[in-house]
Scaffold this active site. Sequence first.
Site, PDB file in Angstrom:
ATOM      1  N   SER A 125      12.944   2.097  -0.045  1.00  0.00           N
ATOM      2  CA  SER A 125      14.588   2.807  -0.092  1.00  0.00           C
ATOM      3  C   SER A 125      14.301   3.847   0.856  1.00  0.00           C
ATOM      4  CB  SER A 125      13.980   3.023  -1.412  1.00  0.00           C
ATOM      5  OG  SER A 125      13.358   4.495  -1.899  1.00  0.00           O
ATOM      6  N   ASP A 170       9.496  -1.489   7.810  1.00  0.00           N
ATOM      7  CA  ASP A 170      10.108  -1.533   6.750  1.00  0.00           C
ATOM      8  C   ASP A 170      11.254  -1.834   7.661  1.00  0.00           C
ATOM      9  OD1 ASP A 170       8.527  -1.689   5.442  1.00  0.00           O
ATOM     10  OD2 ASP A 170       8.123   0.530   5.151  1.00  0.00           O
TER      11      ASP A 170
END
Length: 384
Positions: A125, A170
Site C-alpha cells: 500500500s 514494489d
Amino acid sequence: MSTNLQEQFEKLYGKAAEKTFFCPGRVNLIGEHIDYNGGQVMPCAISMGTTLLISKNDDNVFRFHAADFPETADIELKDSYTKTGTEWYNYPLGVIHEFLLKGIKLSGLNMLFSGNLPIGSGLSSSASIEVLTAYALNEMFSAGMDRVALALLGKRVENGFMGLNSGIMDQFAVANGKENHAILLNCDTLDFEYLPFEIGDYVLGVINTNKPRKLVESKYNERFAECMDAKAKLQQKLNINHLCDVSLDEFNANKDLIGNEVVEKRAYHVITENQRVKDARVALTSGDIKKFGELMYASHDSLQHDYEVSGIELDTIVDFCKTFDGCMGARMTGAGFGGCAIALIHKDKFDEFAQKIVPYYEERIGYKPGVFSSVIAEGVRKLV
Ligand code: GLA
C-alpha cells in the site's frame, strides 16, 4: 471509481476534481528480500490499489484527505519537508518533497485518496500511494518523468523520507505492471522483461494473515544491515558489487570470511533465492507449473529458516497448502513478519480451499485469515 468519491471530493473542496488516477498494489511471485541485494525478482501488479482525485488550488496549500483515514492535513507550500509523525499523508508529502528537490515548480493541491488494499498486508500500500502521487504530480505539472524514474522517486521517499531501507521492487512493480504478466526485474540494472503469467487451470490465491503489524520496519532494516555486513566480508576476497553477484560455489568456498552464523544464513538465503528466481523463469515460460510451485515452497522454507522473516501465521498457511490436494505451491510474499501468503490453487478447488483454510488457521492462530483470488493487472494510470 465510485461516484461516491467524486461526491466526497466536491463536498470537501467545493468543485469537481480535475483528474483521477489509480495505482495498484503488488504481489511478488518469487525473489524475496533480494531486490536490495542486486538480485532478480518476479512481482506483478494486482487489481486492488489506491485512487487519487486531485485538483490544483490557488492558495499554495497541499490539502490531504483520505476516504479511509480520519487524519487530514493542510500543509503550506515550502521548499522542502521532513516526515512528521506517522500519519498516512507523510507518503504523498515525501513525494512532494522529492519533486521540490528536483526543482519542479508546484502549486497547491486539493487531494482525496482512497484505497482498497488491506494496510500492513504486505501488498505494498505504501508503494502504491507513493507511485500514485508521483504519477499524478508528473502529469499535473508536466514534469516529463518516465515510469522508471517515478519508481525510483518513490523508492527515495521510502528510503530517505520514511526511513525504510527497502529495494526497488514494489515501486517498480506498481509503476510498470502489465495485465496477466509477471515482471522479471533485474534490480541491479533495472532491465526487465514481461513474462506471460500462464498457469493453466490454476489461480493465484492471496491469503492475508490479518496479523497486526508490528516491528516490520526495524526487522527489515536489521536484515538489510546483515546483508550489507555479509557483502562487506565477502568483498575482502571477492570482486562483487552485490551479494547476488556471488555464486553458490563461491559462497561455499568463502563463507568463513563472514564469521557469524546468523549473517551466513541470511546470505545463503539471498544467494539461493536468486537462483530460484532464474529457475522459476524457466519453469513459467515452459509451462511447468509443478516446478514453479516447488520453487515457491522452497522459497518459503528458506525465508522461514534461513532469513527468518516468516512467522507462525504465514507458516500455518503454507503448512495447510502443502496438505491441500489442488494447491501446487505457496509462500509468503513481501517483507514478511505477517502480511500475505500467495498460493497456486486449482480453479475447481478454490472454493473448497477458501472454506477449509479459514477454520484450520483460526483454530491455530485465534482469528480468521482473509482469502481471495487475485487478478494480475496494469500499473499506475490515469482514470479520468
Ligand atoms: C518489501 C520491500 C521490497 C522488498 C520486499 C522483500 O516489500 O519494500 O523492496 O525488499 O519487502 O522482498
